[in-house]
Design a protein around this motif. Structure first.
Motif, short mmCIF file in Angstrom:
data_model
loop_
_atom_site.label_atom_id
_atom_site.label_comp_id
_atom_site.label_asym_id
_atom_site.label_seq_id
_atom_site.Cartn_x
_atom_site.Cartn_y
_atom_site.Cartn_z
N ILE A 1 -0.20 16.38 -0.25
CA ILE A 1 -1.09 15.70 0.68
C ILE A 1 -1.79 16.73 1.56
O ILE A 1 -1.17 17.73 1.96
N TYR A 2 -3.06 16.51 1.83
CA TYR A 2 -3.86 17.42 2.67
C TYR A 2 -4.27 16.65 3.91
O TYR A 2 -4.83 15.55 3.82
N ASN A 3 -4.00 17.20 5.09
CA ASN A 3 -4.18 16.43 6.32
C ASN A 3 -5.64 16.19 6.69
O ASN A 3 -5.95 15.26 7.45
N GLU A 4 -6.58 17.00 6.16
CA GLU A 4 -7.98 16.80 6.51
C GLU A 4 -8.52 15.49 5.92
O GLU A 4 -9.26 14.77 6.56
N SER A 5 -8.13 15.22 4.68
CA SER A 5 -8.65 14.03 4.00
C SER A 5 -7.59 12.93 3.85
O SER A 5 -7.92 11.79 3.54
N LEU A 6 -6.32 13.29 4.06
CA LEU A 6 -5.17 12.41 3.80
C LEU A 6 -5.13 11.95 2.34
O LEU A 6 -4.54 10.93 2.00
N GLU A 7 -5.78 12.75 1.49
CA GLU A 7 -5.75 12.45 0.06
C GLU A 7 -4.43 12.95 -0.52
O GLU A 7 -3.94 14.02 -0.15
N THR A 8 -3.85 12.16 -1.43
CA THR A 8 -2.60 12.55 -2.07
C THR A 8 -2.84 12.92 -3.53
O THR A 8 -3.78 12.44 -4.16
N TYR A 9 -1.96 13.75 -4.04
CA TYR A 9 -1.99 14.19 -5.44
C TYR A 9 -0.60 13.92 -6.01
O TYR A 9 0.41 14.31 -5.41
N VAL A 10 -0.54 13.22 -7.12
CA VAL A 10 0.74 12.97 -7.81
C VAL A 10 0.53 13.21 -9.29
O VAL A 10 -0.33 12.58 -9.91
N GLU A 11 1.28 14.12 -9.86
CA GLU A 11 1.17 14.43 -11.29
C GLU A 11 2.55 14.77 -11.83
O GLU A 11 3.46 15.15 -11.09
N HIS A 12 2.70 14.66 -13.15
CA HIS A 12 3.92 15.12 -13.79
C HIS A 12 4.12 16.61 -13.50
O HIS A 12 3.15 17.38 -13.46
N SER A 13 5.37 17.01 -13.31
CA SER A 13 5.68 18.42 -13.09
C SER A 13 5.74 19.16 -14.43
O SER A 13 6.81 19.56 -14.89
N LEU A 14 4.59 19.29 -15.03
CA LEU A 14 4.49 19.95 -16.33
C LEU A 14 3.33 20.94 -16.32
O LEU A 14 2.33 20.73 -15.63
N VAL A 15 3.48 22.00 -17.08
CA VAL A 15 2.41 22.99 -17.28
C VAL A 15 2.29 23.26 -18.77
O VAL A 15 3.30 23.40 -19.45
N ALA A 16 1.07 23.33 -19.27
CA ALA A 16 0.86 23.63 -20.68
C ALA A 16 -0.25 24.66 -20.83
O ALA A 16 -1.28 24.59 -20.15
N LYS A 17 -0.01 25.60 -21.75
CA LYS A 17 -1.03 26.61 -22.05
C LYS A 17 -2.02 26.04 -23.06
O LYS A 17 -1.63 25.34 -23.99
N LEU A 18 -3.29 26.36 -22.87
CA LEU A 18 -4.34 25.86 -23.75
C LEU A 18 -4.81 26.95 -24.72
O LEU A 18 -4.52 28.13 -24.54
#
Length: 358
Positions: A18-35
């Protein structure tokens, strides 16, 4: 001038920010993949992986699409915190939230067991002040941080409770039900100073049958008993279906409804977790005036099997995220605006069954 604060909570199945300037939240799977080197993914970032080599990466649901192997359970290795894998997730979240080049404070979380034992990852995370990567168009991106705060997981829920419901009682326990661990924080008020002290021996990270990994395995085992062949289901696919309230799985030409298996698993999981905590914490469990249930697994616990009735308050899966932001704002000396606070408290209760006593 208002301080710019970014809070990131890295869990073993979901990363939340969460970023306090916009109060926008981000929720994603805790995964990383190489392309692939010639990938055209629009949200990719150019960064250094755990192998020390630069490449294109995606995180979250984009990474989920790239991975073909079934993930039987949430799996973040012990070396996750402070690793390049975590850095990629943080930078990916920064790009998604469009964080400016300079912010005042970055708040990160770490399991209480690692925090208390002064794990080397603590130093790594607290000393990093610059995050650099390239976006999909080859543009250099950078976020510089003035101050880093590391908070043990589960602790911010207590701060959220104060803002939402008022002063904490004399003895309080926070139970953060996560995918790989359930973090328990026990606090007691010093009658002379009015400050809260940790009951350090009883602040723990519980694993095995006390986390969402086990809850999902119960469901999969129950569904598997209905079919003869191997079920094509994994941890993330089941969690995604539960979150969307879509209780069905395709097995060959048959659609299997697993809502009853889900409800039975909730009862079993609740009974196991509450019995484990009461046996391990002993008198602390029975003397606590309030037990704060929070984390992604809070909604998988049912009232009639929970052995701490009358003293439990359910908080949402974002309570720790918002609580960490409130802690950072207090440390900066910044007064939270009357417009922002109601929005933050609403975010903190999101995805919760309800704000109620159990």
């Amino acid at each position: 001038m208002k301080e710019r604060i970014l809070v990131i909570d890295s869990g073993s199945s979901f990363m939340k920010a969460i970023y306090n300037e916009s109060l926008e939240t981000y929720v994603e799977h805790s995964l990383v993949a190489k392309l692939l080197p010639n990938s055209k993914q629009k949200e990719r970032i150019w960064a250094t992986g755990d192998d020390g080599l630069e490449a294109w990466y995606v995180a979250g649901k984009k990474a989920r699409i790239q991975l073909s192997d079934l993930q039987s359970e949430a799996d973040i290795k012990n070396d996750f915190h402070g690793s390049n894998r975590q850095l990629i997730q943080i930078m990916y979240a920064m790009q998604k939230l469009d964080i400016p080049e300079k912010i005042d404070t970055l708040v990160l979380s770490i399991p209480y067991s690692m925090y208390f034992e002064d794990d080397p990852a603590l130093k790594k995370m607290s000393e990093r002040k610059v995050y650099k990567w390239k976006d999909a168009f080859g543009n250099d991106r950078k976020v510089e941080v003035t101050h880093v705060i590391i908070i043990p997981q589960g602790t911010p829920a207590q701060k959220f409770y104060e803002y939402k419901f008022g002063t904490l009682p004399n003895e309080v326990i926070s139970v953060d039900v996560g995918s790989s661990t359930t973090d328990v924080i026990c606090l007691i008020k010093d009658s002379d100073t009015g400050e809260y002290d940790y009951r350090e021996a009883q602040c723990k990270s519980f694993k095995d049958k006390c986390c969402i990994n086990y809850f999902v395995s119960l469901i999969i085992d129950k569904i598997q008993s209905k079919v003869h062949g191997k079920l094509n289901a994994d941890f993330l696919s089941v969690i995604d279906k539960i979150n969307r309230q879509e209780f069905y799985i395709q097995y060959e030409s048959t659609v299997i409804n697993f809502e009853q298996e889900f409800l039975k698993a909730k009862e079993e999981f609740t009974e196991i977790l509450s019995d484990t905590l009461s046996q391990d914490l002993g008198k602390t469990w029975t003397s606590a005036e309030k037990v704060l249930l929070n984390g992604g697994g809070e909604s998988f616990l049912v009232d009639h099997k929970w052995n701490c009735k009358g003293r439990t308050v359910r908080l949402g899966m974002f309570a720790n995220l918002v609580g960490a932001l409130l802690i950072a704002q207090e440390e900066s000396g910044e007064k939270i605006s009357s417009d922002a606070l109601p929005k933050l408290l609403d975010i903190g209760m999101k995805e919760s069954e309800s704000s109620k006593e159990v």
